[in-house]
Structures are given as C-alpha cells and as structure tokens.
Design a protein around this motif. Structure first.
Motif, PDB file in Angstrom:
ATOM      1  N   PRO A 188       0.828  -1.211   0.000  1.00 28.69           N
ATOM      2  CA  PRO A 188       0.000   0.000   0.000  1.00 28.69           C
ATOM      3  C   PRO A 188       0.864   1.263   0.000  1.00 28.69           C
ATOM      4  O   PRO A 188       1.889   1.329   0.698  1.00 28.69           O
ATOM      5  CB  PRO A 188      -0.813  -0.123   1.293  1.00 28.69           C
ATOM      6  N   GLU A 189       0.449   2.236  -0.771  1.00 25.99           N
ATOM      7  CA  GLU A 189       1.214   3.483  -0.880  1.00 25.99           C
ATOM      8  C   GLU A 189       1.315   4.192   0.458  1.00 25.99           C
ATOM      9  O   GLU A 189       2.340   4.823   0.762  1.00 25.99           O
ATOM     10  CB  GLU A 189       0.564   4.399  -1.916  1.00 25.99           C
ATOM     11  N   GLU A 190       0.278   4.087   1.273  1.00 24.21           N
ATOM     12  CA  GLU A 190       0.296   4.754   2.579  1.00 24.21           C
ATOM     13  C   GLU A 190       1.382   4.173   3.475  1.00 24.21           C
ATOM     14  O   GLU A 190       2.056   4.904   4.218  1.00 24.21           O
ATOM     15  CB  GLU A 190      -1.078   4.607   3.259  1.00 24.21           C
ATOM     16  N   ASP A 191       1.596   2.846   3.396  1.00 25.22           N
ATOM     17  CA  ASP A 191       2.657   2.226   4.179  1.00 25.22           C
ATOM     18  C   ASP A 191       4.029   2.695   3.708  1.00 25.22           C
ATOM     19  O   ASP A 191       4.936   2.942   4.523  1.00 25.22           O
ATOM     20  CB  ASP A 191       2.572   0.698   4.069  1.00 25.22           C
ATOM     21  N   LYS A 246       4.715   5.549   2.296  1.00 23.64           N
ATOM     22  CA  LYS A 246       4.893   6.942   2.721  1.00 23.64           C
ATOM     23  C   LYS A 246       5.284   7.027   4.197  1.00 23.64           C
ATOM     24  O   LYS A 246       6.118   7.860   4.589  1.00 23.64           O
ATOM     25  CB  LYS A 246       3.628   7.745   2.464  1.00 23.64           C
ATOM     26  N   LYS A 247       4.699   6.175   5.034  1.00 27.81           N
ATOM     27  CA  LYS A 247       5.035   6.188   6.451  1.00 27.81           C
ATOM     28  C   LYS A 247       6.516   5.869   6.669  1.00 27.81           C
ATOM     29  O   LYS A 247       7.199   6.502   7.474  1.00 27.81           O
ATOM     30  CB  LYS A 247       4.178   5.167   7.207  1.00 27.81           C
ATOM     31  N   ARG A 282       8.708   8.805   5.381  1.00 32.05           N
ATOM     32  CA  ARG A 282       8.723   9.929   6.329  1.00 32.05           C
ATOM     33  C   ARG A 282       9.630   9.619   7.520  1.00 32.05           C
ATOM     34  O   ARG A 282      10.334  10.499   8.032  1.00 32.05           O
ATOM     35  CB  ARG A 282       7.311  10.225   6.818  1.00 32.05           C
ATOM     36  N   LYS A 327       4.351  -4.928   6.963  1.00 34.85           N
ATOM     37  CA  LYS A 327       3.416  -4.607   8.037  1.00 34.85           C
ATOM     38  C   LYS A 327       4.062  -4.822   9.405  1.00 34.85           C
ATOM     39  O   LYS A 327       3.887  -4.029  10.338  1.00 34.85           O
ATOM     40  CB  LYS A 327       2.170  -5.473   7.916  1.00 34.85           C
TER      41      LYS A 327
END
Length: 1045
Positions: free
Chosen positions: A568-571, A573-574, A577, A602
């Motif tokens: 997932p792209e959100e993972d 990005k986390k 960052r 994950k």
C-alpha cells in the motif's frame, strides 16, 4: 694497517728496555688511522639546511623594539657570543628570523662559518638564561596592548570582524590568561576562531584557577602544551637517556671547559697538558650543539655517551685538583698528567672517530633509503582519483549547481561542505568531479583524499606524490617534512588549476585543511565534514532530500518502480517519512525490504511504531555510520549525554533552552546561568547533531535571557538518541524514554504490577491525545528529572511521582491545542528535593486549592499558562508554601493582569521575570517588599503604564529590563535610590520621551543603558556626570521564531 698488524704482533715479544721505540710506532699508527680532519665535526647531514628555516610570520606585533635592541647589542665589537633568552612561546625564533631578514645584518655579517676571524658573531637562543654568558638579551612577553592586538588578529584571521556580542571584557580575560606569550595568544585565538561567545565563556572565563586556564584549558592546543612540557622535563633519569642525553653532554662539557680555562694559568706544573686540553675543548665548543643532535640522530647507545659524561665530570674535578698540587710533588704530577692525557684522548676519540664513523654510515644508509624511495612504485590500492558516483542519484542537481557556483568564486579558496552523516556529501563531491565544467577547468589536477578519523599527513602527501608520479626532494620522515614538500608538488603539477578534495574531515582535525593552503593561483580546496567548523569562512550546508526525491530514492532501493507492487502506498509513505530524507537511511531501509512480502512490511511498521527502532532491524551498516557522529573525547562526555537527553522531548517539537538549562544544572552540575548549556548546544550544532535557534541578544541579555530560544532535532537523530539510550535493560538504564500511543502501554510496563527502575536519573513519558487509562505503579527512587509530555485537556499527575524522593526537576508540557487542567498537584508536597518546576500551556487556576509547602523549590517557570487567581485565596500563604523560592519566570501568560500580591511576600526572591504578558497593566506597591530582588525583567509587557514608586526600596537590584513595554512614559521619580543598579534596558519604550528624573544622577553603579537611537539623546547630559556609563543603541530585530511551529 698491514704494517700495524705486524707491529702489534712484535709488541708481544719486546723486552722492557726496548719500550720507547715501539710505543712511538704504535702512537703514529693510531694517528694515521684517525680521520685526517680538524678536531671537531664536519660533513653535512642529507636533507639538513643551515639557512634560515623559514620567513617570519606575516603578522607580528611588538618585536620592532626588541629587534632594534638585539641588533645594537649584536653589532658591538666586544660582543662575539650573545644569548637571547625567554620562556618557551615568547617569540625567540621569530625574533631571530626577523633579525636574519634585516638588511643591516645581512650586509654586516659574513655568511661563512669561520673561526678566529674578525666580525664573527654567534647568537644563541634558549629558554634558559645561562649565567656563563657574558652578554645576554632577555625577551619580555608582550604588553597588554600588543597582546590584545595579536589575539584579535589570531581570532579573526584578518578576514572578518569579531562579532559584536563578544564583549571586550571577555577577550581581556582570555588575553590576560595567556600572560603575553605570543604562542599562547596565537594558538588560543585560532582555536576560538568563529566560535560563539558562549563557547569563549565556557572554555575560559568560568575557569577560576590560573594553571588549569593556561594548561588544562588548552586541551585543543596540543602544540602549546608540548612546548611547555619541554620546559619542565628535567628528571635526572630522563637526562641520561634519549634526546635529553645530548643536553647532559653539553652541560658537562661546559663545566669542564670553564674549569680548564680557569685553572690553566694557575697550575704551572700541568700547563702544557692543560693547554693541549684547552685547545681541544676550544675547537670542539662551537660544535657541541651539533654533537648533541648527531648523537640523537645516530641513536647512540646510552651507556657509551653516559660513560663520556662521567669522564668529563671526573675531569672537571681532576682539573680543579691540579690547581692545588705543589710544584715539588712530582708523584702526583705524573699521576694527574696521565689522567689529563687520557681525558683529552677520550674526548678527541669520541668526536673524531665514533661520531665521524657512525655519521658516514648513517649517510650511506640515508643514500640507500633515498635511492629506494626513488625506485618505489605507487602503493598498491592507493589512489587520489575521485571515485565514480552511484548510478542512481536524486535531489542533488541543485546542490551541485550551488556548490559549483560557490567554488568558482575568486575569493573562495577553502570551501566546507557539511551535513550530518548519511546525507550524501561524498556522493555530491563525486558527482561534482564528473561535471564537464569542473573537468574542463581542473583537467587531471583533481586530487581526492579520504582523510578519515585519524589522518596521517605524511601518508597523504606521499600518496599525492605517488599519484602524480613526482619524487620529493628528500625523504618525508616527519609531518613537517610533508608540509615543506607540498609546495614542490603543487608547483610541479603545472600552471593548470588544482582542485584538492579532503573528504570526511573529523572534529579534532579541523586544522588539517589549513596546512594545505598556499598562495597559488587557481588552487581550490573542498572539504567535506559532518561538523560545521566555525573557523571556515565559506560553508555550504547540504540539506536532506524533500519528500518527492526521498520517495523516488526509496522506491528505487526497494525495487518498487514498476507500479506492480502490492505494498500500500500509505505504508510506503510512512516508512519514507520515518527516514527523514537521509539518502543513506532510505537506501539501507529500502534495500532491507526489497522483495519482502507484504506481511514483512506490516510487521516492520508495527515494530517501529511500538518503539523498536529501525536501527534494530537488518541495518547494521546504517547504525554504525550514524553512531560515528557520537564519538566524543572523554573530556566532552557530558556533551554526548546532552545529545541523548534531547530524545526526551516529542518528535517535531521545539525544545525550550530554558528547560534544558534547568535539567542540566541538576543532572551535570552545569551553571544555572546557562553558559555551559549554550556552549554544549553550540557544539552539537557544529557537529550537525541539533539546530540551535537564538534570538538576537542585547549586551545585558547574553548571559541570562533564553525564553525565546529553542533547539530542534532531525527525526533520525532523535531516533538515534533514543536508540543509544535503550541499549541496556529497562531496570539498568540511566535515561528511560517512554512513548505511549493511545492506551498501549509498553510490554515491560504491563508485565509486572510494580516495575522497579533503579538506575534511571531521567524519566520521560509522552502520551498522545487519546491516552485515558490510569497509570501503573512504577518505582523510580533515583529519578532526578521527570519530563511529562501530553496532549489531553485534562491531565492527572501519576501517583508514583509521590515516591520519587530524589526528584529535583519537573517539566510538564502540554502539546495540545487547548490549555489543560492538572490535578494531583498535592503529590509534590512529599518531594523533599524538588528544586525546579516548569509548566507549559496548563491552567493553574485551581493551584490555590491544592497548594502545599514546597520548601526546597528554588525556581518556577510558567509558559503560556492560564494563571487566573492561582496565587490568591490559598489555603496557606504563598510565602509559607514557597519559602525558599528565588526565581519566578512568567512568559506569554495572557490572562495575567496584575502581579499577585502574595508573590511579593516571598523574602528570598532574587529574580522576577515577566515577559510577553500583554494584559499586565500594573505592579502592586507591595513590589517594594522584595528587598532581595537582584533582577527585574518586565519585557514586552505592552499594557504596563508605569513602575511603582516602591521599587526605590530594591537596594540590591542590579538589572532592570523594561524593553518593548510600549506604554511606559517615565521612569520612577526616585530611581536614583537603586544604589546597586548596573544595567538598565529601555529599548523599544517609545513613549519614554520625558526628561529623566533628577535622581538618575545618583545611579553611581550604572554601567550600561540599552535604548533606541531617539532615547539615547536623553542620556547625553547624564553621561557627563556618570563617566563610566555606556549607552548602547540597540539594533532592530524582527523575527518570528517565537511563533508556535
């Protein structure tokens, strides 16, 4: 020698009566074998020159008069041997170098080294004022004016002005500590070049003992310490061995020589032999220094030289005995004559045979070594060519363009590229070397040197010679040889421009690049370092990657470019960052996750959010790389601890310097004024481990006002600090940092109902806006600093605080949007050692209901708090609850309209600081009851219209600051009764237009007034009466650093 061998064989068969004939033969054989040269030394040691070693330094002060006096004394006819003496570091060699450049000296004295000729002069320099010298010139240390001039030149290097906030008094203290010694002034000045004024105070002014100031305080100036150590190295055993053995030879020789000259005219019986001995000693005397040096170079056996020294000691006693022998005592004459002859032979043989033969052998070895050096090939694997940059790079095009532009500026010869470890400094330099414009300009003269943590100057220069295929003039055996050979290398490279890159220069080696500086056209030096050395005038700071470039680099390292990944792209990005834009971190973390299953990603995210730092994963290289930035010498161990403490505050938040000063004053016994703390923060900023942001300081504020100053820290560096603090088991850690997300307590906290934390001195607990559960019990009996960070509207002090008997500092900070109410304040009443409390963005209106005696409390700080009527209608008087309170700081408390009267009853109060409280309109007349008050700061209280007349009773007040209080129109009528007032700050008091009160003339102790240009005119008449008064016009300072992030 063949005849001699036969002669020696015959001697064994000779009868007693035929002794004289064969004795003469043996003596002639001995004289024939002796090297046919004048008694003394001759020959030239390869690579040694007797010309003036170097030209005098470019900047010299206060040596013109000594030069004139020395020259006058030297040119006197009766002076042949002249001693120039002074302690080490006073400038003897510099003075002699100036003398050798003098036109009159060059014309008057011959260059050849001869004996017994007219106009032959000997000038000796020594730290020791030998009594035997008839003519002597004593060089004195510099006077205060000249010392100040030399120190200022060394401090600013002639290229920039000294910052205004370094006071003249601070500089004078350091200059006086140097005692007028030019070496000390230059070394200390250069070591402090570019440093912040707090570093000057931290290093020197707070030192109270003179000896530690002059020796121990010069920890970074090893050359100065080494120079002074030589003065005191006078141990008897050391004098008999090593380099000092030669000095002992010279001393014994001088005693013997003086004894012979004294006795030769008195002891008539021994006159022929003593004349012969005197002749021997006279011829050797000019070369005694050479004998000492040669004995050291040849590494002569200690026993051999020591034996001769003992012979000379006995000889001196023997000569003195000869003067007492009567003319009729022929028995003693024969006995002593033989001993004198043996002494003369021993000295001659030592100088003529032993030293000469070994000198020839040494020369042959040096020649063979030099031949070997010429035939050497470049060291395998050593290259000074720049490496090829990585195939994939992002975000470095603009930095390379900016760096190249700066490098090509005419005024830039030495340029520093700095950034924290892992930011891509070396990669940027490698890209720069591949740039067409750079290659077109410097061609084959791009020299890349990897310096590393322990640089070897000799090896670096030898590698440069080998890389360019050039042979040095002589073998490089010392660092000085390497520095002297560098110009030859640079000039032989040719007329094309030269770019020398010194990569990865560590702190402690910041002087290395300056050794490569020479006045050569189109010669540039580019230095990379994790440390932003203040002494470098031109610096380029490389920033971490922005979010777009960081994402691109990470995806490349994790092989996610194709778009077919199920991550997932959100993972992603986390994780990006969390890497903070550090290229090395992005590549290592990306590489460790490359090709991994979604569940692995994950799990990693879950581990990192649970406080298991990414350093614990398969990223040993990353950790090792970043950990190198934390290598501090033993004397700077506290600075490393200060870096680790920064991890106690939440991510992406500004850290108030005032809070750090409170912490470190108790943890590390630093001064309460903050000088040591600020110096430590400057050191961390220099090493790129933190960023110190300070507002402009007026002269009176440099030492005391830090409410508007803060520190920031990169997320990766904060993670590094937390990781280093967590290497030991929970119960063994000296610093325990706990981050709680929602109600998810750490596993170790839930495992035991009562957790014992026995070693921790600092405990930091951070919770978020969703935290609501009750506290578990913790036993932390040794905690001295407790930091509580939260974001909720209501906050309950943990019950376990009540049992922290050693707690000295409590810092409670609300990072939420609204003010928070705190309960359980009564727990603090059981803490016998609590000295400092800092509360930020909390409501303490209910404080009066729970106010309990805090007898040890010395300081309370309230920042952006709602005070309301916290100190009114209390169950017990404030003065009884806080009997020993000495400092109150109230900042940005917008509901404060009047200073609570109860605070005026605190008899021990010394500092009252109320700043940026814009609704404060009056101070009560009871303010005059604060008779022990030493500092009253009412800064930026824009609604405050006047000061109460009762402040006339504050006879101990030394600092009064009402700066930027726009509504004050006049000073109190009886301000002249403030008999101890030294500093008055009225900057920004725009309505202060009335004439000053007449009593102002009574402020005899007033030394400094800070105001704007218009208000300065009011003080002109006063300065005629207060002659020591200095009126400083403050510069306008407009910044928004105080705004919340």
């Amino acid at each position: 020698m063949e005849k001699g061998a036969k002669l020696v064989c015959k001697c064994s068969k000779i009868r007693l009566w035929n002794y004289v004939y064969y004795s003469d033969k043996l003596n002639k054989l001995d004289e024939t074998i002796l090297i046919p040269q004048t008694r003394g030394l001759s020959g030239v040691t390869p690579g040694v020159s007797c010309a003036v070693s170097r030209t005098p330094p470019e900047f010299i002060v206060e040596l013109d008069m000594p030069l004139k006096e020395l020259k006058t004394l030297l040119l006197k006819e009766e002076v042949q041997l002249l001693l120039l003496t002074a302690p080490g570091g006073c400038g003897k060699t510099t003075l002699v170098q100036m003398l050798c450049q003098d036109e009159q000296i060059q014309e008057s004295l011959p260059e050849k080294f001869k004996f017994d000729i007219p106009n032959y002069k000997i000038l000796v320099t020594s730290r020791t004022a030998f009594p035997r010298f008839g003519f002597r010139y004593n060089l004195k240390p510099l006077n205060e004016v000249a010392a100040m001039k030399l120190f200022r030149h060394s401090l600013q290097d002639g290229s920039s002005d000294i910052p205004d906030d370094i006071s003249g008094e601070d500089i004078q203290k350091i200059v006086r500590g140097c005692g007028g010694f030019p070496l000390a002034l230059k070394v200390i000045g250069e070591s402090l070049r570019g440093e912040h004024p707090h570093v000057l105070r931290f290093e020197y002014i707070l030192k109270q003992e003179i000896v530690p100031l002059r020796l121990s305080g010069f920890a970074r100036t090893e050359c100065l310490l080494a120079d002074y150590e030589r003065i005191f190295s006078i141990g008897l055993e050391e004098r008999v061995g090593g380099a000092v053995l030669g000095a002992a030879f010279g001393e014994r020789f001088a005693v013997l020589h003086d004894s012979v000259k004294e006795v030769v005219s008195k002891a008539r019986m021994f006159k022929p032999i003593l004349k012969r001995l005197k002749s021997t000693l006279d011829r050797i005397a000019p070369t005694v220094n050479d004998i000492e040096k040669l004995s050291k170079q040849l590494d002569r056996p200690v026993a051999e030289t020591k034996s001769l020294i003992e012979e000379m000691e006995k000889g001196a006693k023997l000569v003195r005995k000869c003067s007492k022998i009567r003319w009729w005592n022929y028995c003693f004459k024969v006995y002593y004559s033989d001993q004198l002859c043996e002494l003369d032979d021993a000295i001659v043989r030592f100088c003529q045979v032993d030293l000469q033969v070994q000198s020839r052998f040494c020369q042959v070895k040096l020649i063979y070594k030099k031949v070997d050096t010429f035939s050497e090939k470049p060291v395998a694997g050593v290259s000074c060519a720049p490496a090829t940059p990585p195939k994939f790079t992002v975000g470095l095009d603009i930095p390379m363009k900016e760096l190249k532009t700066l490098l090509f500026k005419d005024e830039v010869q030495l340029l520093l590229l700095t950034a924290p470890g892992g930011c891509g400094k070396t990669t940027l330099v490698e890209m720069l070397c591949q740039d067409k414009q750079i290659q077109g300009t410097f061609e084959d003269n791009i020299l890349f040197v990897k310096v590393s943590q322990t640089p070897n100057m000799m090896l670096i220069v030898q590698n440069l010679f080998s890389y360019k295929g050039i042979q040095p003039d002589f073998q490089i055996q010392t660092e000085e040889d390497a520095i002297n050979q560098l110009p030859q290398l640079l000039y032989q490279i040719g007329s094309n421009p030269i770019l020398l890159i010194l990569d990865d220069v560590w702190i402690g080696s910041e002087s290395l690049p300056e050794k490569f500086k020479f006045d050569i056209p189109n010669y540039k030096i580019l230095v990379t370092s994790r440390t932003a050395f203040p002494r470098f005038e031109f610096t380029y700071n490389l920033k971490p990657l922005n979010e777009v470039d960081a994402m691109e680099l990470f995806c490349n390292s994790a092989s996610l470019q194709g778009g077919s990944s199920n991550i997932p792209e959100e993972d992603i990005k986390k994780i990006v960052r969390g890497c903070g834009g550090f290229p090395l971190v992005l590549k290592v973390i990306g590489g460790s996750l490359c090709g991994q299953h979604l569940h692995v990603w994950k799990r990693k995210l879950m581990d990192w959010s649970d406080g298991q730092f990414f350093f614990n994963s398969d990223t040993g290289k990353l950790l090792d790389h970043l950990r190198k930035s934390l290598e501090f010498p033993k004397d700077k161990f506290t600075i490393k601890e200060c870096f680790m403490d920064l991890g106690s505050f939440p991510e992406d938040q500004r850290i108030p310097i005032a809070a750090l000063i409170d912490m470190w004053a108790e943890l590390y016994e630093l001064d309460e004024g903050g000088i040591h703390a600020i110096a430590n923060l400057h050191e961390l900023t220099t090493r790129n481990l933190a960023s110190l942001v300070m507002s402009r300081k007026d002269a009176s504020e440099v030492n005391s006002y830090f409410n508007e100053d803060f520190v920031t820290q990169h997320e990766i560096l904060r993670e590094l600090a937390m990781h280093q603090s967590s290497q030991e088991p929970i119960e063994k850690r000296s610093r325990l940092i706990v981050n709680i997300s929602q109600n998810n307590l750490p596993k170790w906290w839930n495992e035991q109902k009562q957790q014992l934390i026995d070693h921790a001195r600092l405990l930091s607990i951070s919770t978020d806006e969703l935290f609501s559960c009750s506290w578990c019990n913790i036993q932390a009996p040794n905690v001295e600093v407790l930091i509580l960070n939260f974001q909720t509207k209501k906050y309950i002090l943990p019950e376990f605080v009540e049992k922290m008997d050693k707690l000295k500092v409590l810092i409670v900070t609300n990072y939420g949007f609204f003010h928070a109410e705190i309960s359980n304040f009564q727990l603090l009443g059981s803490l016998p050692n609590l000295k400092r409390i800092r509360l930020e963005k909390v409501s303490i209106s209910s404080l009066c209901k729970t106010l309990v005696p805090l007898k040890s409390l010395k300081k309370i700080s309230l920042f952006m708090c709602n005070i309301g009527k916290a100190f009114e209608n209390c169950t017990i008087p404030v003065s009884d609850a806080l009997p020993n309170l000495s400092e109150i700081s109230i900042d940005y408390c917008n509901d404060l309209m009047e200073l609570p009267i109860g605070l005026c009853d605190i008899a021990h109060l010394k500092k009252l600081c109320i700043t940026n409280c814009h609704k404060l309109s009056t101070l009560p007349e009871e303010t005059g009851k604060l008779v022990n008050l030493e500092m009253l700061r009412l800064r930026s209280c824009t609604n405050l219209s006047k000061l109460p007349e009762s402040i006339r009773s504050l006879h101990k007040l030394s600092i009064l600051d009402i700066s930027d209080s726009l509504s004050i129109s006049k000073l109190p009528k009886h301000i002249g009764e403030l008999c101890k007032l030294k500093e008055l700050n009225v900057k920004g008091c725009l309505r202060l237009c009335n004439p000053l009160p007449e009593s102002t003339l009574d402020l005899d102790q007033l030394k400094l007034v800070i105001c704007d240009e218009e208000r300065s005119k009011l003080w002109e008449p006063i300065k005629e009466f207060l002659t020591e008064l200095k009126v400083e016009v403050a510069e306008k300072d407009i910044n928004l650093n105080w705004l919340p992030k």
